[in-house]
Design an enzyme around this catalytic site. Sequence first.
Site, short mmCIF file in Angstrom:
data_model
loop_
_atom_site.label_atom_id
_atom_site.label_comp_id
_atom_site.label_asym_id
_atom_site.label_seq_id
_atom_site.Cartn_x
_atom_site.Cartn_y
_atom_site.Cartn_z
N GLU A 62 -25.17 39.96 28.15
CA GLU A 62 -25.45 38.91 27.16
C GLU A 62 -24.24 38.01 26.94
OE1 GLU A 62 -27.74 37.95 23.04
OE2 GLU A 62 -27.80 39.98 23.83
N GLY A 83 -29.45 34.08 21.96
CA GLY A 83 -30.25 35.02 22.73
C GLY A 83 -31.65 35.17 22.16
N SER A 93 -24.71 55.31 37.55
CA SER A 93 -23.73 55.60 36.51
C SER A 93 -22.32 55.30 37.02
CB SER A 93 -23.83 57.07 36.06
OG SER A 93 -23.50 57.93 37.12
N HIS A 107 -33.33 29.56 35.44
CA HIS A 107 -33.93 28.34 34.91
C HIS A 107 -33.02 27.79 33.82
CE1 HIS A 107 -36.86 25.66 33.00
NE2 HIS A 107 -36.58 26.25 31.86
N GLY A 109 -33.45 24.81 31.37
CA GLY A 109 -34.29 23.73 30.86
C GLY A 109 -33.72 23.14 29.58
#
Length: 141
Positions: A62, A83, A93, A107, A109
């Site tokens: 993130e 987000g 692992s 994408h 946009g």
Amino acid sequence: MFKNNASIDFLKSLDTNSMGGHLGIEYLEIGADYILARMPVDHRTRQPFGILHGGASVVLAESLGSVASFLCLDDPQTQRAVGLEINANHLRSVKEGYVYGQVTPIHVGRTTHIWDIRITNEANKLVCVSRLTIAIIEANR
């Protein structure tokens, strides 16, 4: 692709006193359409059983996608990248060393961005694949 030029030092400044900084995420490289970072696998990022915590991988994913979206904003003064949804598949692992995350666009946009984030170990073996959807909103929301 990135509209807002940024240096590695600028990206580092974004993580001061934030989750990424606490986990030791380091930005390594910015390309025309990707950002590469690494995160240590240590006491900050391991789960109680001694392996990389899946949540730490999601934080890395993130963080990379959010920064990439920020660099794509038309006007960072009036827009925010937040987000909307993230998923992650944990494939392998890791007990120690570093993991490396690279974000690339799926994408980009006007109101949504979708990012592919691949996290690998030091042997370049895939550890986690993640997809992040970002909403582009007005800054005053």
